[in-house]
Design a protein around this motif. Structure first.
Motif, mmCIF file in Angstrom:
data_model
loop_
_atom_site.group_PDB
_atom_site.id
_atom_site.type_symbol
_atom_site.label_atom_id
_atom_site.label_comp_id
_atom_site.label_asym_id
_atom_site.label_seq_id
_atom_site.Cartn_x
_atom_site.Cartn_y
_atom_site.Cartn_z
ATOM 1 N N VAL A 154 -6.115 1.808 -2.125
ATOM 2 C CA VAL A 154 -7.358 1.281 -1.398
ATOM 3 C C VAL A 154 -7.815 -0.038 -1.978
ATOM 4 O O VAL A 154 -7.802 -1.181 -1.077
ATOM 5 N N THR A 197 -7.245 4.245 4.234
ATOM 6 C CA THR A 197 -6.508 3.037 4.238
ATOM 7 C C THR A 197 -6.265 2.782 5.943
ATOM 8 O O THR A 197 -6.175 1.651 6.277
ATOM 9 N N SER A 221 0.639 -1.281 -0.006
ATOM 10 C CA SER A 221 -0.046 0.076 0.085
ATOM 11 C C SER A 221 0.942 1.252 0.135
ATOM 12 O O SER A 221 0.689 2.348 -0.673
ATOM 13 N N PHE A 260 -7.695 9.309 0.891
ATOM 14 C CA PHE A 260 -7.521 7.801 0.707
ATOM 15 C C PHE A 260 -6.503 7.336 1.528
ATOM 16 O O PHE A 260 -6.498 6.223 2.218
#
Lengths: 91, 86
Positions: A62, B73, A34, B69
């Motif tokens: 995401v 997360t 990520s 975002f």
């Protein structure tokens, strides 16, 4: 001086990719993946492609970690069993 | 002004690179979640200053989406640590 940003982003991408491969804990590995999405977003901005950066945020930050997250939940990994979320007791 | 913004942007990216150490070494997953949240915020501020340095308005959208975002997360991973499953 824009080259310094290029090299820093490339260094961060290489480091996060190596962490994704080398980390033993599955959750930490997906977190490194990520992070690579976030750093790729900054790299796309430096390369003057903001629309590609928007797509990379949604997919890399995401959508893909959530898919791995559902897969880890299906696998019932060490996350629920280790109370202290230790590093060395991998699967 | 543009040079100052570019120097600040490079410094922010360097700080984000140093936060990768905590991402790699962090003994618990909670440390890594905090590290990825900090990296996301640092890179969003770097994109903000890069928009000033490059004099483009289109990069500000990317900064807004990065902040939103990044928060999502860390929220998802915190819920994962709390409950185990989705």
């Amino acid at each position: 001086m824009f080259w310094a940003l290029d090299y820093l982003c490339l260094l961060a991408i290489v480091v996060t990719a190596a962490l994704t491969v080398l980390l033993r804990n599955l959750a930490a590995s997906v977190l490194a993946l990520s992070t690579m999405g976030v750093v790729l977003t900054a790299s796309f901005v430096v390369l003057a492609a903001p629309d590609v950066a928007l797509a990379e945020i949604v997919v890399g930050t995401v959508a893909m970690p959530v898919l791995y997250f559902v897969a880890l939940g299906k696998l019932r990994t060490v996350i629920r069993e280790n109370a202290d979320l230790g590093e060395e007791r991998g699967p | 002004m543009r040079t100052v913004a570019l120097v600040v942007c490079i410094t922010q990216v360097a700080i984000a690179c140093s936060l990768l150490v905590r991402l790699g070494l962090g003994p618990t997953v909670s440390d890594r979640i905090v590290a990825i949240n900090a990296i996301s915020i640092q890179l969003a501020v770097a994109v903000l200053f890069y928009a000033v340095a490059a004099d483009r308005v289109a990069y500000l959208d990317v900064a807004i989406w990065m902040v939103a975002f990044g928060y999502l997360t860390s929220f998802i991973w915190s819920r994962y640590l709390e409950r185990g499953l989705l």
